[in-house]
Design an enzyme around this catalytic site. Structure first.
Site, short mmCIF file in Angstrom:
data_model
loop_
_atom_site.label_atom_id
_atom_site.label_comp_id
_atom_site.label_asym_id
_atom_site.label_seq_id
_atom_site.Cartn_x
_atom_site.Cartn_y
_atom_site.Cartn_z
CE LYS A 153 -0.45 0.14 5.35
NZ LYS A 153 0.03 1.65 5.51
CB THR A 154 4.00 2.28 1.72
OG1 THR A 154 3.86 1.69 3.46
CG2 THR A 154 4.69 3.63 1.85
CG ASP A 182 -0.72 4.92 5.20
OD1 ASP A 182 -1.01 4.02 4.84
OD2 ASP A 182 0.54 4.51 5.57
CD GLU A 183 -1.87 1.74 7.90
OE1 GLU A 183 -2.91 1.27 8.47
OE2 GLU A 183 -0.89 1.11 8.88
CD GLN A 187 -2.59 -4.33 8.63
OE1 GLN A 187 -1.60 -3.82 9.41
NE2 GLN A 187 -2.85 -4.90 7.54
NE ARG A 189 2.42 -7.01 11.58
CZ ARG A 189 1.52 -6.27 10.00
NH1 ARG A 189 2.25 -4.68 9.57
NH2 ARG A 189 0.09 -6.79 9.59
#
Length: 775
Positions: A33-34, A225-226, A256, A614
């Site tokens: 996504k980044t 973002d997020e 998340q 993670r």
């Protein structure tokens, strides 16, 4: 087409090429996504959108820096500098520097951190004469923070009978007054706390339509973002700024969303399509981070949640190892297993320490892990511990610097007015505080006007106060031309702080001097870095804002090759080849405090999903049968989340034997001692099952070879019956190999004195010692 677009897969390319209108990118864990956000910004600029018209909001400075660096690599450093990109708090702090004067704040307002806020609230509670055991300052600060993030101002609070009734029921009817005093004192001190940066931005945009229009026109393209982590206050700002052009792109993953405890509202992302017309929805479902086993196991867990957006995360990576589940007897043994496993993986694969992370639900779980890692000489770093900028000596220097920028900052003044000691006591400070509140002025202004105010302060103390003001004003004059480093170095020497710690001479004093030296190094580094930015001055105001808005994970750990220890909440956004998730037990994970409703339990499950994803290569899940809580050893039950993982993706390293053991419902002590004289010796009945006959010598020999840690012993049969004698070589699960020097006592009191290879001599009570006889 730009060459950098060739690095994207088709799913990633689609939202990058979508130029106008609202769009939502649902991005699974590890799906890039980044990269999508970064390339979308670069593509917009390549299509002729001015960098000044793009606003990108993130949740950490680290994420913003990484994105800006990547964009600079594509479009050039000069253009990248013109982007408004950063965390919600840093971007809106900048906006308030420009237009906060319309709300009555100075452009050089101080930003209070959590510690500053709590100190001020504690002072207010004391001044109001309230019981500090009922009005606990940390609880009050949390309550005020939640009010602000929900846009409940002081006025809104007093207009809401339900909120007042809830506080009255909690025997804290004066919370509203504390809130009012806190807001007034912050305003008088020219200060905002973190929550004010959002609350005041909302106020500014709502009360001044011309300001809103200015920023709507400026920020024609907005990227967030997020988005699943936004709270109500952040949501409203983004909605207001994007309302005119509606060129808004939000990226996030509902799976998340783990920050409801600090106000994050998952409905922001779930309801995004209702807020805007004709929303384009894109899904990033290919995971580039983890193995197939980890991705599929995570999917099997999150599938149990009912409230979620539709997506199927997959990966083309290798199958990878199964997820390893390990059971320990106690939390200390759990720590030893984790340390040993890390050590073995390091040696076998020749890996650096930085490849490993240990994640836990609560900070208190780190102690047993730390103990075990230290014994194995494995270096580690705890994230989320005491921040460098929260250490006393650093706060002292920063308070002087804050006072130079904003002399109305009362929390900074109170901290250093008598440090180093200059003969200004608490009684004098109390009188100054009362006078400041009476006249509606800051303490600094009161000291400046001592000659015009009748205060019962003797001539000697007045002279010291005047000297203090003169010193601060001399720093302010120097600040007009000096950079942050030159001024900070001068302040550290001139105030006598460095000399104070130098005179101390103790190891603690030396360590504090070294910390101040490190602070000055950091300021120098900051000043040099600011020289590269077109609109930066490298002055004290910029440095203090950078420090105030820094988070623990933003700090560069530099050289450190260490195992990372952190809570799962802090691990979000990070990745490690090897991940250990410890404490997988009911009432710990999921937390006992988060199982009252389905939404709370689903958030705990999302937290486990975040923890597992993670891991890139290998994940370990550990739990214990017993764990210390509040000094007592309690029985622990495996987490329900372990059962929710599809069994084909896991491997139990310590499978539970199918043995039944009755748990007594009453305490045996109530029956008293058995009268042995009444017992009859009985012979085994013919046909009696062999399992309950006395084992023969051959069976006993087999039993003695079993390692005690592989079974849960009943009574002391496993240790008292051992062929243990002086000179025996033994192995202990914790202390390693050793030699028995002496045995004494009998029965349950039998003890062995053992010399271990590490040099320690331990006297162990055999009925508890986990010993294996080697010879």
């Amino acid at each position: 087409m730009e060459t950098f677009l060739e690095e994207l897969n088709e799913a990633q390319k689609a939202p990058v090429l979508h130029k106008d209108g609202p769009l939502m990118v649902i991005a699974g864990a590890g799906s890039g996504k980044t990269r999508v956000l970064t390339y979308r910004i670069a593509h917009l600029m390549d299509q002729g959108v001015d960098a000044f018209n793009i606003l990108a909001l993130t949740f950490t400075n680290k994420a913003a820096r990484e994105m800006k660096k990547r964009i600079a690599h594509i479009v050039g450093n000069s253009e990248a500098k013109n982007l408004w990109m950063g965390t919600f708090h840093s971007v809106f702090a900048k906006l308030l520097r420009f237009d906060g004067d319309k709300l009555g704040y100075p452009s050089n307002f101080t930003i209070y951190d959590t510690q500053d806020s709590q100190r001020l609230i504690a002072s207010i509670i004391k001044e109001m004469g309230l019981d500090k055991d009922i009005y606990k300052y940390k609880q009050i600060q949390n309550r005020i923070s939640s009010y602000k993030n929900s846009l409940i101002t002081v006025k809104a609070y007093f207009q809401n009978p339900e909120l007042q009734e809830a506080d009255a029921m909690a025997k804290r009817p004066r919370v509203g007054e504390i809130y009012q005093n806190y807001v007034d004192r912050c305003f008088k001190a020219g200060a905002m706390d973190f929550d004010d940066l959002l609350l005041r931005t909302n106020e500014l945009l709502n009360r001044f339509p011309e300001v809103l229009l200015k920023y709507q026109d400026r920020f024609r393209y907005i990227l967030v973002d997020e988005y699943q982590d936004t709270n109500h206050s952040q949501y409203l700002i983004v909605k207001a700024l994007s309302d005119r052009y509606q060129n808004i792109c939000v990226v996030g993953d509902d799976a998340q969303s783990i920050y409801s405890f600090r106000g994050a509202n998952i409905s922001n992302i779930l309801n995004f399509q209702r807020d805007y017309d004709e929303v384009a929805v894109y899904r990033l479902e290919q995971n580039y981070r983890s193995t197939k086993n980890i991705v599929n196991a995570a999917n099997s867990i999150i599938a149990k949640n009912k409230n979620q957006l539709e997506k199927v995360v997959w990966t083309a990576n290798d199958e990878g190892s199964t997820i390893k589940i390990h059971r320990s007897i106690t939390d200390a043994e759990e720590g030893r297993y984790v340390a040993s496993s890390i050590f073995e993986n390091k040696m076998q694969e020749q890996l650096p320490n930085g490849n490993f992370a240990v994640l836990y639900r609560t900070n208190s779980q780190s102690r047993a892990i730390e103990d075990a890692l230290r014994k194995k000489d494995i270096p580690y770093r705890i994230y989320g511990g005491l921040s460098f900028y929260q250490r006393k000596e650093i706060k002292d220097v920063l308070s002087y610097l804050r006072l130079v920028i904003n002399p109305k900052d009362e929390e900074a003044l109170k901290r250093i007015i008598n440090f180093p000691a200059r003969g200004i006591g608490q009684t004098t400070l109390d009188r100054l505080t009362v006078a400041a509140n009476h006249y509606g002025r800051s303490i600094f202004e009161v000291i400046e006007n001592l000659g015009k105010i009748d205060l019962k302060i003797n001539a000697g103390t007045k002279r010291k106060l005047e000297d203090f003001v003169t010193m601060i004003k001399s720093f302010q004059i120097m600040n007009e031309n000096a950079d942050a480093f030159t001024l900070a170095e001068h302040v550290a020497k001139k105030t006598g702080i460095l000399l104070e710690f130098k005179k101390d001479g103790t190891p603690e004093g030396i360590a504090r001097m070294e910390n101040i030296e490190e602070l000055l190094n950091g300021i120098k580094d900051f000043v040099e870095g600011q020289k590269e930015l077109a609109d930066a001055k490298g002055d004290l105001t910029e440095f203090l804002e950078d420090v105030a808005l820094a988070t623990d994970l933003d700090k560069d750990t530099g050289d450190d090759d260490r195992v990372a220890l952190m809570t799962i909440h802090l691990a979000k956004g990070l990745e490690f080849p090897y991940v250990y998730i410890v404490g997988m037990e009911e009432d710990l994970f999921p937390s006992a405090m988060s199982m009252n409703t389905r939404s709370e339990l689903e958030e705990e499950r999302r937290l486990f999903y975040v923890a597992l994803t993670r891991a890139e290569k290998q994940a370990y899940l550990t739990y214990t049968q017993n764990r210390y809580r509040w000094g007592k050893l309690i029985d622990a039950e495996p987490s329900r989340f372990l059962e929710e993982i599809d069994e084909k993706y896991i491997e139990n390293l310590t499978p539970i034997e199918n043995t039944y053991r009755f748990k007594p419902l009453v305490d045996n002590a109530i029956f008293g001692e058995v009268d042995k004289s009444r017992l009859r010796q009985s012979k085994p009945v013919k046909g009696e099952p062999p399992s309950i006959r006395k084992p023969n010598e051959n069976q006993l020999r087999k039993l003695r070879k079993l390692k005690p840690q592989l079974a849960t012993p009943v009574g002391n049969t496993n240790v008292v019956d051992l062929n243990l004698a002086e000179g025996s070589l033994v192995n202990h699960t914790r202390f390693g190999k050793g030699k028995v020097l002496k045995i004494e006592g009998a029965g349950n009191d039998r003890k062995a004195e053992i010399q271990f290879e590490k040099g320690d001599i331990k006297k162990l009570l055999l009925r508890f010692a986990k010993l294996e006889v080697l010879s």
